[in-house]
Scaffold this motif. Structure first.
Motif, mmCIF file in Angstrom:
data_model
loop_
_atom_site.group_PDB
_atom_site.id
_atom_site.type_symbol
_atom_site.label_atom_id
_atom_site.label_comp_id
_atom_site.label_asym_id
_atom_site.label_seq_id
_atom_site.Cartn_x
_atom_site.Cartn_y
_atom_site.Cartn_z
ATOM 1 N N GLU A 94 -36.029 22.791 -25.795
ATOM 2 C CA GLU A 94 -36.427 23.948 -25.148
ATOM 3 C C GLU A 94 -35.944 24.698 -24.313
ATOM 4 O O GLU A 94 -35.582 25.942 -25.721
ATOM 5 N N THR A 95 -37.651 25.420 -23.769
ATOM 6 C CA THR A 95 -37.156 26.989 -23.258
ATOM 7 C C THR A 95 -35.939 27.298 -22.601
ATOM 8 O O THR A 95 -35.706 26.946 -21.712
ATOM 9 N N LEU A 106 -36.977 28.999 -19.445
ATOM 10 C CA LEU A 106 -37.579 28.390 -18.287
ATOM 11 C C LEU A 106 -37.222 27.251 -18.168
ATOM 12 O O LEU A 106 -36.899 26.827 -16.906
ATOM 13 N N ASP A 107 -36.998 26.299 -19.453
ATOM 14 C CA ASP A 107 -37.355 24.937 -19.183
ATOM 15 C C ASP A 107 -36.209 24.390 -18.448
ATOM 16 O O ASP A 107 -35.976 23.680 -17.833
ATOM 17 N N ARG A 108 -34.855 25.392 -19.374
ATOM 18 C CA ARG A 108 -33.670 25.034 -19.196
ATOM 19 C C ARG A 108 -33.347 25.470 -17.807
ATOM 20 O O ARG A 108 -32.343 24.532 -16.957
ATOM 21 N N LYS A 150 -35.619 25.817 -15.472
ATOM 22 C CA LYS A 150 -36.107 24.438 -14.120
ATOM 23 C C LYS A 150 -35.024 22.895 -14.070
ATOM 24 O O LYS A 150 -35.125 22.287 -13.314
ATOM 25 N N ILE A 151 -34.661 22.570 -15.023
ATOM 26 C CA ILE A 151 -34.116 21.928 -15.042
ATOM 27 C C ILE A 151 -32.633 21.762 -14.323
ATOM 28 O O ILE A 151 -31.685 20.742 -13.578
ATOM 29 N N GLU A 152 -31.450 22.352 -14.697
ATOM 30 C CA GLU A 152 -30.611 23.176 -13.792
ATOM 31 C C GLU A 152 -31.104 23.619 -12.362
ATOM 32 O O GLU A 152 -29.937 22.434 -11.999
ATOM 33 N N SER A 166 -33.705 21.735 -10.797
ATOM 34 C CA SER A 166 -33.534 20.316 -10.051
ATOM 35 C C SER A 166 -32.294 19.324 -10.525
ATOM 36 O O SER A 166 -32.421 18.336 -9.608
ATOM 37 N N LEU A 170 -37.004 31.361 -10.913
ATOM 38 C CA LEU A 170 -37.636 30.895 -11.512
ATOM 39 C C LEU A 170 -39.363 32.029 -10.791
ATOM 40 O O LEU A 170 -39.536 32.408 -11.502
ATOM 41 N N THR A 188 -42.024 33.314 -13.795
ATOM 42 C CA THR A 188 -43.073 33.337 -13.917
ATOM 43 C C THR A 188 -44.354 33.958 -13.146
ATOM 44 O O THR A 188 -45.760 33.113 -12.821
#
Length: 66
Positions: A3-4, A6-8, A10-12, A14, A61, A65
């Motif tokens: 996980e990058t 940015l992924d983390r 986005k998860i946070e 969500s 975010l 992005t």
């Protein structure tokens, strides 16, 4: 894990969204109305802060992005 950052993020966001939505639904429930005035005030404040934090994550975010 793979996980990058940015992924983390986005998860946070969500997970926070799910919790904020759940609390928002609780704030308009009959169960909420049965709580003490102090508890209701604290939960409303918690919702406000969670919502504000979610907005911060949205801006972060967006900036990441672009």
């Amino acid at each position: 894990m793979g996980e990058t950052f940015l992924d983390r993020l986005k998860i946070e966001r969500s997970e926070l969204n799910e919790k904020t939505t759940g609390l928002g639904n609780f704030l308009v429930s009959e169960s909420f109305e049965k709580l003490s005035t102090g508890n209701k005030a604290l939960l409303r404040k918690q919702y406000e802060l969670m919502f504000a934090y979610r907005e911060v994550l949205d801006v972060r975010l967006e900036l990441l992005t672009k």
